[in-house]
Motif scaffolding. Structure first.
Motif, short mmCIF file in Angstrom:
data_model
loop_
_atom_site.label_atom_id
_atom_site.label_comp_id
_atom_site.label_asym_id
_atom_site.label_seq_id
_atom_site.Cartn_x
_atom_site.Cartn_y
_atom_site.Cartn_z
N ASP A 12 0.82 -1.22 0.00
CA ASP A 12 0.00 0.00 0.00
C ASP A 12 0.85 1.27 0.00
O ASP A 12 0.44 2.29 0.55
N PHE A 13 2.04 1.20 -0.60
CA PHE A 13 2.88 2.40 -0.64
C PHE A 13 2.21 3.43 -1.54
O PHE A 13 1.94 3.17 -2.71
N THR A 14 1.92 4.60 -0.98
CA THR A 14 1.18 5.64 -1.71
C THR A 14 1.91 6.96 -1.58
O THR A 14 2.13 7.46 -0.46
N VAL A 15 2.30 7.53 -2.71
CA VAL A 15 2.88 8.87 -2.72
C VAL A 15 1.74 9.88 -2.84
O VAL A 15 0.91 9.78 -3.76
N LEU A 16 1.67 10.80 -1.92
CA LEU A 16 0.54 11.72 -1.81
C LEU A 16 0.90 13.14 -2.24
O LEU A 16 0.20 14.10 -1.88
N THR A 17 1.96 13.28 -3.01
CA THR A 17 2.39 14.60 -3.47
C THR A 17 2.96 14.45 -4.88
O THR A 17 3.08 13.34 -5.40
N ASP A 18 3.30 15.56 -5.48
CA ASP A 18 3.90 15.58 -6.81
C ASP A 18 5.11 16.49 -6.81
O ASP A 18 5.22 17.41 -5.99
N VAL A 19 6.01 16.26 -7.75
CA VAL A 19 7.15 17.17 -7.92
C VAL A 19 6.62 18.58 -8.21
O VAL A 19 5.73 18.76 -9.04
N GLY A 20 7.14 19.53 -7.47
CA GLY A 20 6.72 20.92 -7.63
C GLY A 20 5.73 21.38 -6.58
O GLY A 20 5.51 22.59 -6.42
N GLU A 21 5.11 20.45 -5.84
CA GLU A 21 4.15 20.88 -4.82
C GLU A 21 4.86 21.65 -3.72
O GLU A 21 5.91 21.24 -3.23
N GLU A 74 2.47 29.30 5.22
CA GLU A 74 1.31 29.06 6.09
C GLU A 74 0.84 27.61 6.00
O GLU A 74 0.40 27.03 6.99
N ARG A 75 0.95 27.03 4.81
CA ARG A 75 0.53 25.64 4.67
C ARG A 75 1.36 24.73 5.57
O ARG A 75 0.83 23.83 6.21
N TYR A 76 2.65 24.97 5.63
CA TYR A 76 3.52 24.17 6.49
C TYR A 76 3.20 24.43 7.97
O TYR A 76 3.12 23.49 8.77
N ARG A 77 2.99 25.69 8.32
CA ARG A 77 2.70 26.02 9.73
C ARG A 77 1.39 25.41 10.19
O ARG A 77 1.24 25.09 11.38
N ASN A 78 0.44 25.25 9.28
CA ASN A 78 -0.88 24.72 9.65
C ASN A 78 -1.03 23.22 9.37
O ASN A 78 -2.13 22.70 9.41
N ARG A 79 0.08 22.54 9.09
CA ARG A 79 0.00 21.12 8.78
C ARG A 79 -0.56 20.34 9.96
O ARG A 79 -0.37 20.71 11.11
N LYS A 80 -1.27 19.26 9.65
CA LYS A 80 -1.85 18.39 10.67
C LYS A 80 -1.03 17.12 10.78
O LYS A 80 -0.21 16.80 9.91
N SER A 81 -1.27 16.39 11.85
CA SER A 81 -0.52 15.15 12.05
C SER A 81 -0.83 14.13 10.97
O SER A 81 -0.05 13.22 10.72
N GLY A 82 -1.99 14.26 10.31
CA GLY A 82 -2.36 13.34 9.25
C GLY A 82 -1.97 13.80 7.86
O GLY A 82 -2.36 13.17 6.87
N ASP A 83 -1.21 14.88 7.75
CA ASP A 83 -0.72 15.33 6.45
C ASP A 83 0.58 14.60 6.13
O ASP A 83 1.60 14.81 6.81
N PHE A 84 0.55 13.77 5.11
CA PHE A 84 1.72 12.98 4.74
C PHE A 84 2.02 13.16 3.26
O PHE A 84 1.12 13.43 2.46
N VAL A 85 3.29 12.97 2.90
CA VAL A 85 3.67 12.94 1.48
C VAL A 85 3.76 11.50 0.98
O VAL A 85 3.78 11.27 -0.22
N ALA A 86 3.81 10.55 1.88
CA ALA A 86 3.77 9.14 1.51
C ALA A 86 3.35 8.32 2.72
O ALA A 86 3.69 8.66 3.86
N THR A 87 2.62 7.25 2.47
CA THR A 87 2.22 6.32 3.54
C THR A 87 2.38 4.90 3.03
O THR A 87 2.37 4.64 1.81
N TRP A 88 2.51 3.96 3.97
CA TRP A 88 2.64 2.55 3.58
C TRP A 88 2.37 1.66 4.79
O TRP A 88 2.23 2.12 5.93
N LEU A 89 2.33 0.35 4.51
CA LEU A 89 2.10 -0.66 5.53
C LEU A 89 3.23 -1.68 5.53
O LEU A 89 3.87 -1.92 4.50
N VAL A 90 3.44 -2.28 6.69
CA VAL A 90 4.39 -3.39 6.85
C VAL A 90 3.70 -4.43 7.73
O VAL A 90 3.04 -4.08 8.70
N THR A 91 3.86 -5.70 7.39
CA THR A 91 3.29 -6.76 8.22
C THR A 91 4.38 -7.74 8.64
O THR A 91 5.41 -7.86 8.01
#
Length: 408
Positions: free
Chosen positions: A345-354, A359-376
């Motif tokens: 489930d590796f997911t990149v949540l951003t694009d080159v240039g974003e 202010e966007r960085y200052r207001n980031r939330k704990s759930g704001d990610f540029v990539a997420t994944w799972l390990v079992t």
């Protein structure tokens, strides 16, 4: 017909697939410019989704055209809106008194403490003098946070009175609380209750720093505890006690967070009456056998669910960890070309240039990610080793033009 409140953060979820029996008959309120997806008969869009009145008025316009029998909401911002609409429409589901207790951190802790759940010392605050008074009565670091916030937005840790001016304007804006800082390992429990009975409970441990890791640009995640870990049973018991202490609802999917101190005492941080945010749903899908948002949507909408199958899947599931990398203060210059080894489930949540700076960085939330994944894995030791390796590989795949590096 089923009315779904669709926050922009939940745009793209496959509601028509999850609620297949109602495909073509679904109704939605969402933000202007947001596509609710297929399967909707009628949609109302609002210019500002943060405007409670606008969202409720849009729902009322749909009610004038259709017979609404259920109201579904997945986002934190919609929990109380949905409850108010259910009461107004007299349809099944959580009502305002219960929804408010799962949103207001002062009311939440009052009810929890009365029900025998250990909570930190806390108090509502309206100005800096009340924060100072609390600090005088409770020496040591304190936490100031919005009473109805989510995703660690607006949370401030104050080490001493000298730090109070930094939150003065925030506190005077209204709706805040202060509480003692609790040192300990951070955990969460994701639990489903139906008709007042527990169906499944999934206790997990956050990585170091937990949901405040993004303050230091560190990746964070969590992993499910082994069934024979003594904390598994204790956290499950505390969550059941907490749910019993708060106003009831016909069904509840909760995301509760607790501190476990060095003396093994379990202390409530807070609880939300919804499925946890990204990437927790992906982790829970491995445990439950289906996306928890689908599970909850079907239950909330009165559609059939095989709860015994969910229980059985949870008993046999492997240990699973979720992990995510937060944004940096700058612009993305490179993204990973392939997933780290051993991940799913590796997911990149951003694009080159974003651009995540300012202010966007200052207001980031704990759930704001540029990539997420799972390990079992089958053991905790193997799981954590794989998480560490995958974090290093994923981090190396990103490139950033940091604000500090490009500023004159």
């Amino acid at each position: 017909m089923i009315l779904i409140l669709i926050s922009p953060r939940n745009a793209g979820l496959p509601f028509a697939d999850w609620l297949d029996e109602e495909r073509g008959r679904l109704l939605a309120v969402t933000a202007r410019g947001t596509d609710p997806g297929p399967g909707f008969l009628d949609v109302e869009q609002v210019a500002d989704y943060t405007d409670d009145t606008a969202v409720r008025d849009a729902a009322r316009r749909l009610r004038e055209r259709h017979d609404i029998t259920r109201v579904l909401a997945l986002a934190e911002v919609d929990v109380e809106r949905a409850a108010a609409l259910r009461a107004e429409l007299d349809v099944p589901g959580q009502r305002p008194d219960s929804a408010r207790a799962y949103r207001d951190k002062v009311l939440m802790k009052e009810r929890a403490a009365a029900g025998g759940v250990r909570v930190p010392a806390f108090a509502p605050v309206r100005d800096e003098t009340e924060v100072l008074a609390f600090m005088a009565a409770h020496p040591g670091p304190v936490v100031v946070k919005p009473r109805d916030g989510s995703g660690s937005t607006g949370v401030a840790v104050l080490d001493g009175p000298a730090d109070v001016p930094s939150v003065a304007d925030q506190v005077r804006s209204g709706g805040h609380e202060v509480e003692e800082f609790v040192a300990g390992r951070f955990h969460h429990v994701d639990a489903l209750h139906v008709d007042g009975e527990p169906v499944v409970s999934v206790p997990s441990a956050y990585t170091d720093g937990g949901c405040l890791s993004h303050w230091t640009d560190s990746g964070n995640g969590s992993w499910t505890l082994e069934a024979d870990d003594p904390l598994h049973a204790r956290l499950t018991e505390q969550t059941q006690r907490l749910i019993a202490a708060l106003p009831p609802a016909p069904a509840l999917f909760v995301h509760a967070e607790f501190f476990v101190t060095d003396t093994r005492e379990i202390v409530l941080c807070e609880v939300a009456g919804r499925v946890g945010g990204t990437p927790i749903p992906a982790m829970l899908r491995i445990v439950l056998g289906l996306d928890p948002r689908e599970l909850w949507s079907r239950i909330e909408c009165g559609l059939p669910v095989d709860l015994d199958a969910v229980r059985a899947h949870a008993r046999s599931a492997p240990l699973v960890a979720n992990f995510g990398l937060p944004p940096r203060d700058g612009r993305v210059t490179r993204v990973p070309e392939q997933p780290p080894a051993g991940t799913t489930d590796f997911t990149v949540l951003t694009d080159v240039g974003e651009d995540w700076s300012g202010e966007r960085y200052r207001n980031r939330k704990s759930g704001d990610f540029v990539a997420t994944w799972l390990v079992t894995a089958r053991t905790e030791g193997d799981l954590l080793a794989r998480v560490a390796k995958s974090e290093a590989e994923a981090e190396a795949g990103f490139g950033w033009a940091l604000t500090a590096e490009v500023s004159p």
